[in-house]
Enzyme design. Structure first.
Site, PDB file in Angstrom:
ATOM      1  N   ARG A  23      -6.371  11.801  -5.956  1.00  0.00           N
ATOM      2  CA  ARG A  23      -7.578  11.024  -5.645  1.00  0.00           C
ATOM      3  C   ARG A  23      -8.817  11.912  -5.696  1.00  0.00           C
ATOM      4  NH1 ARG A  23     -11.438   8.604  -4.790  1.00  0.00           N
ATOM      5  NH2 ARG A  23     -12.030   7.102  -3.183  1.00  0.00           N
ATOM      6  N   TYR A  30     -14.948 -11.046   0.729  1.00  0.00           N
ATOM      7  CA  TYR A  30     -15.652  -9.785   0.411  1.00  0.00           C
ATOM      8  C   TYR A  30     -16.892 -10.045  -0.441  1.00  0.00           C
ATOM      9  CZ  TYR A  30     -11.595  -7.375   2.279  1.00  0.00           C
ATOM     10  OH  TYR A  30     -10.611  -6.922   3.122  1.00  0.00           O
ATOM     11  N   ARG A  90       0.826  -1.219   0.000  1.00  0.00           N
ATOM     12  CA  ARG A  90       0.000   0.000   0.000  1.00  0.00           C
ATOM     13  C   ARG A  90       0.860   1.269   0.000  1.00  0.00           C
ATOM     14  NH1 ARG A  90      -5.483  -0.221   1.530  1.00  0.00           N
ATOM     15  NH2 ARG A  90      -6.307  -2.252   1.009  1.00  0.00           N
ATOM     16  N   ARG A 107      -3.124   6.913   0.889  1.00  0.00           N
ATOM     17  CA  ARG A 107      -3.588   8.141   1.531  1.00  0.00           C
ATOM     18  C   ARG A 107      -2.578   8.825   2.438  1.00  0.00           C
ATOM     19  NH1 ARG A 107      -8.709   4.915   3.319  1.00  0.00           N
ATOM     20  NH2 ARG A 107      -6.995   3.448   3.233  1.00  0.00           N
ATOM     21  N   ASP A 167      -6.881  -2.710  -7.432  1.00  0.00           N
ATOM     22  CA  ASP A 167      -7.407  -3.309  -6.206  1.00  0.00           C
ATOM     23  C   ASP A 167      -7.757  -4.763  -6.458  1.00  0.00           C
ATOM     24  OD1 ASP A 167      -8.255  -2.282  -3.363  1.00  0.00           O
ATOM     25  OD2 ASP A 167      -9.721  -3.786  -3.968  1.00  0.00           O
TER      26      ASP A 167
END
Ligand code: CP3
Length: 340
Positions: free
Chosen positions: A35, A148, A22, A26, A72
């Site tokens: 973003r 998920y 990652r 952010r 992703d």
């Protein structure tokens, strides 16, 4: 040769190469700015110009030894026609596959047009990347993606998928087989587009009892690797069965990965004796040690180097970097690794 590819071929490097899971994200102001202009998170993943830029941001800032494709793991369910959205601050949302009828209704093949912009991102990054830096592609392992898809969201204990696997093993196995086949094709496409190696993220491997781990984590990843190497015989592959603990021994003896990524709970002596003798190791800084910084961070980095850097080793985190992580702590870590 690129240092990470050297390690994936089993050769020890004097200074271990380093990248962070990652690493585009952010905690970087340049990511947050881009973003904001991109629209939705999936729009960002599917716009090659922007996804390539985000992939390269941490390389420019820190000089990591690998760039990881910005995308992703939930691109695969999206390609299978499932609706996938990312709500700000809430994580992913999908239509849950919460009964056997829904599982059995899952499309057996993906719309592979979905993969085209991702492959275009790979080609763009490859053109701009310095020659010593490895370009990594990736996918989620079938079990983790399934957690998920069944729950329709992240869950603390992955109970919905675990229950479904016990209650409806045939329908669940059908979904896993579909994910094996789509993920294999997705990785082959990324490697053909120019990815130097790929990582298979099994973030939720650690919640299963051993027999279930063998069935839902080991066997599907074995099949993906066999499918990929049938097309690309010496494809370099990193496995990340997060939380596998004592099962890592069985994982590396049965899954022919070139490296295994380990989390920070792994016992160092066990990893050296039972894992690193067979394959390269990647890991395993606690993301909270990176967030904490200071002397605790230096100590954690030194311990990892002492434990693993005499064998084939890639320095990484044990899981993704946290958004609150100060940039100065990433710089401190890289200095510590490279200026010993
Ligand atoms: O820098 C990189 O590592 C490359 C890009 C990457 C992302 N996700 C971008 C992302 C990679 C390799 C992933 C993998 C991924 N995605 C995993 C496996 C690794 C892991 O961290 O466990 C999983 C489980 C996912 C699913 C996912 N995507 C979740 C649960 C979330 C929400 C939680 C969160 O961190 O926000 C995402 C969103 C996501 N994927 C973000 C990023 C940068 C944040 C979304 C945003 O910027 O708005």
């Amino acid at each position: 040769m690129k240092p990470i590819l050297e390690v994936l071929s089993g050769r020890v490097q004097a200074v271990p190469p380093v990248w962070f899971m990652r690493q585009a994200g952010r905690y970087l102001p340049e990511y947050r700015a881009l973003r904001e202009r991109a629209g939705s998170f999936l729009d960002l993943c599917f716009t090659p110009e922007l996804a390539a830029e985000v992939t390269l941001q941490p390389i420019r800032r820190f000089g990591f030894d690998a760039a990881i494709l910005f995308s992703d793991i939930l691109v695969v369910p999206h390609a299978l026609g499932r609706t996938v959205t990312f709500e700000a601050g809430e994580g992913p949302r999908l239509e849950p596959l919460d009964d056997a009828a829904k599982l059995n209704g899952l499309a057996a093949t993906a719309d592979e047009k979905v993969f085209a912009p991702v492959c275009e991102t790979v080609r763009r990054v490859k053109r701009e990347l310095p020659p010593n830096i490895t370009l990594l592609g990736f996918c989620g392992a079938p079990w983790t993606v399934a957690t998920y898809m069944v729950a329709g969201r992240g869950t603390p204990d992955q109970a919905p998928a675990r229950l479904m696997a016990y209650r409806k093993p045939e329908a669940f196995a059908r979904m896993i087989d579909i994910l094996v086949s789509v993920s294999s094709r997705y990785l082959i496409a990324q490697l053909r587009a120019g990815a130097d190696a790929v990582q298979i993220f099994d973030t939720w491997a650690g919640v299963l009892p051993p027999a279930e781990f063998a069935r839902w984590c080991i066997a599907p990843v074995q099949k993906i690797i066999a499918n990929v190497r049938a097309e690309i015989p010496n494809a370099k592959i990193i496995g990340f069965p997060r939380g596998a603990g004592a099962s890592l021994d069985g994982y590396v003896s049965r899954v022919p990965v070139n490296a295994v990524s380990i989390d920070w709970t792994a016992d160092p002596a066990f990893i050296r004796d039972r894992v690193q003798r067979r394959v390269a190791v990647q890991g395993n800084l606690d993301p909270l040690a990176l967030l904490a910084g200071g002397a605790a961070l230096d100590r954690a980095v030194d311990e990892i180097l002492e434990n693993f850097a005499t064998g084939p080793f890639i320095f990484n985190l044990g899981h993704g970097i946290l958004p609150e992580t100060p940039i100065a702590h990433v710089e401190q870590t890289l200095r510590r690794i490279r200026n010993r």
